[in-house]
Design a protein around this motif. Structure first.
Motif, short mmCIF file in Angstrom:
data_model
loop_
_atom_site.label_atom_id
_atom_site.label_comp_id
_atom_site.label_asym_id
_atom_site.label_seq_id
_atom_site.Cartn_x
_atom_site.Cartn_y
_atom_site.Cartn_z
N LEU A 276 17.76 79.33 -31.69
CA LEU A 276 18.39 79.56 -30.35
C LEU A 276 17.78 80.83 -29.75
N GLY A 277 17.53 80.81 -28.49
CA GLY A 277 16.77 82.13 -28.02
C GLY A 277 16.99 82.28 -26.45
N TYR A 278 15.98 82.80 -25.83
CA TYR A 278 16.38 82.87 -24.16
C TYR A 278 16.46 81.54 -23.51
N VAL A 279 17.36 81.55 -22.58
CA VAL A 279 17.56 80.35 -21.78
C VAL A 279 17.07 80.46 -20.36
N TYR A 280 16.14 79.73 -19.97
CA TYR A 280 15.54 79.63 -18.72
C TYR A 280 16.42 79.08 -17.73
N GLY A 281 16.37 79.53 -16.45
CA GLY A 281 17.16 79.03 -15.25
C GLY A 281 16.99 77.85 -15.25
N PRO A 285 23.94 73.92 -16.15
CA PRO A 285 24.52 74.00 -14.92
C PRO A 285 24.77 75.40 -14.33
N ALA A 286 24.92 75.38 -13.11
CA ALA A 286 25.13 76.78 -12.45
C ALA A 286 26.23 77.53 -12.94
N GLU A 287 27.42 76.90 -13.21
CA GLU A 287 28.55 77.43 -14.17
C GLU A 287 28.22 78.17 -15.28
N ALA A 288 27.74 77.16 -16.03
CA ALA A 288 27.36 77.63 -17.57
C ALA A 288 26.37 78.59 -17.53
N MET A 289 25.32 78.67 -16.70
CA MET A 289 24.29 79.81 -16.64
C MET A 289 24.91 80.97 -16.13
N PRO A 383 30.95 67.36 -21.78
CA PRO A 383 30.38 66.40 -21.13
C PRO A 383 28.89 66.69 -20.59
N PRO A 384 27.98 65.74 -20.66
CA PRO A 384 26.61 66.14 -19.99
C PRO A 384 26.68 66.09 -18.60
N HIS A 385 26.21 67.20 -17.90
CA HIS A 385 26.27 66.88 -16.23
C HIS A 385 25.14 66.14 -15.94
N ASP A 386 25.47 65.35 -14.77
CA ASP A 386 24.76 64.43 -14.02
C ASP A 386 23.58 65.09 -13.23
N ALA A 387 22.61 64.53 -13.35
CA ALA A 387 21.33 64.89 -12.69
C ALA A 387 21.50 64.97 -11.20
N TYR A 388 21.04 66.09 -10.67
CA TYR A 388 21.28 66.10 -9.27
C TYR A 388 20.11 65.28 -8.44
N LEU A 389 20.80 64.61 -7.57
CA LEU A 389 20.09 63.78 -6.71
C LEU A 389 19.93 64.32 -5.15
N ARG A 484 19.30 80.62 -6.22
CA ARG A 484 18.89 79.80 -4.93
C ARG A 484 18.88 78.38 -5.25
N ARG A 485 18.44 77.80 -6.31
CA ARG A 485 18.59 76.37 -6.74
C ARG A 485 20.17 75.99 -6.69
N ALA A 486 21.02 76.56 -6.98
CA ALA A 486 22.36 76.30 -7.22
C ALA A 486 23.02 76.44 -5.68
N ALA A 487 22.60 77.28 -4.86
CA ALA A 487 23.02 77.23 -3.44
C ALA A 487 22.39 76.20 -2.68
#
Length: 660
Positions: A276-281, A285-289, A383-389, A484-487
């Motif tokens: 495990l290491g650095y996590v890219y944006g 999900p936004a909350e977990a990030m 639970p896995p987060h749904d892909a954003y459409l 920005r992506r989350a917004a």
């Protein structure tokens, strides 16, 4: 030759040390000329000593004992000018210095004549430790002393040469220096690095000198006071580090984590473990990030707390608690970064900053083939987060009834040119289109193909293979883009509609962030210099007044690929170079340079695009290579040893600081 009346000690009886001085003169010869003037009248001898009364008396003692005869040559410096004669009485001929190479050779002759260090020190009027240091150099090959006297070898390099155990190797390097081929300090330092463990070793961050000594560890100090103390029992140091590290590891083993503690090579781990290491944006999900970033901030703070506890020599139990808190924070961040998967394995090894460094592992997720959409979700794990459409705007359907391919091409061609003119006349709309396209390509990484977008603009974010994200530099830019992506996702709008609805300041900020993350000035090879790109970078750096030290100073991962010569050059530039730094092992030197750079808020000029980048000094001098293959040169800045020895009117010797 007699003693002149103006001699400051004329008429004084011989002191008790004259016989000792006579013995040294017999053994080593005369080191310093006497200063004399011609005799005056019949009552004076042909030559009268203005300086050197004790040596004159010692020579007379040897003559009486039959050790020398009346033809024994004596070196003198004749002063005929009355003003200089008067000055010589007071200055005691210090204008005629003795080279340290002559002193070293003389001490060697004294030792061969069975004089002890104590006797020599007493005769020369100098501390025994200094005589021991010069005596250690007296065993050098004659070529080394000739090179030292001729300026081809510095005193510092001579001391370095004396540390080599093999006489043949000493002679080979000395002859090369005497022949004008230079002296490769790095070769000797490399040999010494391989053979010694010093107090700058990374294990010493957790095991201090007192604990090592209390356990029976032996330490050897450098005779010349230049090198760090050597730990003669490295196995004991390892055992002490492992014992304390395993005490820390026991806390996590009690929590069900398998901990591998190593002070050497990393252990072999099962193939089904994922580091495990650095996590890219965007990978969470936004909350977990947001949670991951908050936990990484906690981890950074606890690393600093642990480092401070070790630096302040806090009691072991207090420092160990700080280390446990630091590792707990690392585990929490890594588990959040991998989507809640549990850390099952951990590797712990020594580091200079906080005593221990850890890397967490979790079992790899198995690949699921032919997944049944009706299957129930596993009970374990989040639970896995749904892909954003993403929503799409209503598109105008083309008229294709009765239209062939050629006509359709003509129609769309003209329509394209018409919209191009409209955008050209409306900068605000064009700016929206540009930002939306760049946001889609770089941040969302969708619709990259020309056929899937209105604009043909393509761009890529900077993310080279094998690179690393630096949290305070591009890591901050990536974090902003993640926000920005989350917004955008929260808005429920198309990219163009969302960008158009942004305020002008937000819109320009987004454009700056996207533009910044697409910057790529990396050059893989020294012969692949992108001069046009560099010219643009110089202009851009001047426009935005770029200064890397505002956010970052060189750290260990950046410094490790540099040669020792280049690292020393950095210390020279920072004004923090010293003899002890030159003796550090590569890993110890990296840690020291990082610490000095942070304290001075300094970074190499090579990281700045605002001015022409000059090669660091010593990068390729003499064509020699450092221990990691990088070029380096011999150390300089040492004096040539002239003036290291001066004889006073009392016959005492005062070795200058250079002899130390």
């Amino acid at each position: 030759m007699g003693v002149a009346r103006e001699n400051l000690r004329h008429g004084e009886p011989p002191d008790n040390d004259i016989p000792t001085l006579a013995a040294t003169l017999r053994a080593a010869g005369q080191l310093q000329p006497l200063t004399v003037r011609p005799g005056r009248g019949r009552k004076e001898d042909s030559w009268m000593a203005l300086d050197g009364r004790r040596r004159r008396l010692a020579l007379g003692l040897l003559l009486e004992a039959g050790e020398i005869d009346e033809d024994h040559p004596v070196d003198v410096f004749v002063e005929t000018d009355p003003a200089r004669q008067a000055a010589a009485v007071l200055l005691t001929n210090t204008a005629v210095p003795v080279h340290v190479a002559d002193v070293i050779a003389a001490i060697g002759r004294m030792l061969k004549s069975k004089l002890t260090v104590g006797v020599i020190a007493k005769a020369l009027g100098y501390a025994e430790i200094e005589i021991k240091r010069l005596a250690a150099l007296s065993g050098l090959p004659s070529a080394a002393l000739l090179a030292l006297k001729g300026g081809r070898l510095t005193l510092k390099q001579a001391r370095l040469l004396a540390r080599l155990p093999e006489k043949a190797e000493q002679a080979e390097l000395a002859e090369a220096a005497l022949a004008g081929h230079g002296f490769q300090d790095w070769r000797i330092l490399e040999r010494l690095d391989d053979a010694r463990i010093t107090t700058h070793d990374r294990r010493c961050a957790l095991v201090d000198q007192a604990a090592y000594s209390d356990a029976g560890g032996r330490t050897e100090s450098d005779l010349f006071g230049e090198l760090a103390p050597v730990l003669l029992d490295p196995d004991l140091l390892t055992d002490l580090w492992l014992k304390r590290a395993r005490g820390i590891a026991a806390v996590f083993e009690a929590e069900g984590i398998a901990v591998h503690v190593t002070a050497g090579p990393e252990p072999d781990l099962p193939d089904d473990l994922e580091a495990l290491g650095y996590v890219y944006g965007g990978s969470l999900p936004a909350e977990a990030m947001a949670r991951y970033r908050a936990e990484m901030e906690v981890y950074t703070a606890r690393v600093e707390a642990a480092r401070q506890a070790l630096a302040d020599r806090a009691p072991p139990d207090v420092a160990d608690l700080a280390l446990v808190d630091m590792i707990h924070a690392r585990i929490a961040a890594d588990q959040t970064g991998c989507g809640g998967r549990v850390v099952t394995t951990m590797v712990m090894w020594p580091t200079a900053r906080a005593g221990v460094e850890v890397r967490c592992y979790t079992p790899e997720e198995p690949e699921i083939l032919d997944e049944d959409p009706e299957a129930e979700k596993p009970a374990d794990g989040p639970p896995p987060h749904d892909a954003y459409l993403a929503p799409e705007a209503a598109a105008l359907e083309p008229e294709t009834e009765g239209v062939n391919h050629a006509l359709h091409a003509v129609r769309t061609d003209v329509a394209t040119r018409a919209l191009a003119r409209a955008l050209a006349d409306d900068p605000s709309a064009a700016l929206t289109a540009l930002i939306a396209r760049l946001f889609t390509v770089i941040v969302l990484r969708t619709r990259v193909a020309r056929s899937e977008a209105a604009l043909a603009i393509l761009a890529t974010g900077f993310n080279p293979a094998g690179g690393r994200v630096i949290e305070t530099l591009d890591g901050e830019v990536r974090r902003r883009l993640d926000d920005r992506r989350a917004a955008w996702q929260a808005s429920g709008e198309t990219v163009i509609a969302w960008v158009h609805g942004l305020g002008h300041g937000d819109k320009m900020g987004l454009l700056a962030e996207i533009t910044a993350i697409s910057l790529d000035l990396r050059e893989e090879k020294t012969f692949q210099i992108r001069r046009s790109a560099r010219a643009e970078a110089t202009e851009l750096a001047a426009l935005c007044e770029a200064d890397v030290t505002v956010h970052w100073t060189p750290d260990a991962p950046f410094l490790q690929p540099h040669s020792k010569a280049l690292l020393m050059d950095m210390l020279e530039i920072m004004g923090s170079a010293n003899d002890r730094a030159r003796t550090l092992r590569k890993t110890e030197l990296v840690d020291w340079v990082a610490e000095q750079a942070a304290a001075r808020t300094w970074a190499p000029a090579a990281l700045s695009w605002r001015a022409p980048v000059e090669d660091l000094p010593g990068a390729d001098a003499d064509g020699v290579e450092d221990e990691d293959g990088s070029a380096g040169d011999a150390e300089d800045g040492d004096d040539d040893g002239v003036g290291a020895f001066a004889v006073t009117e009392a016959g005492e010797a005062a070795l200058g600081p250079v002899a130390a």
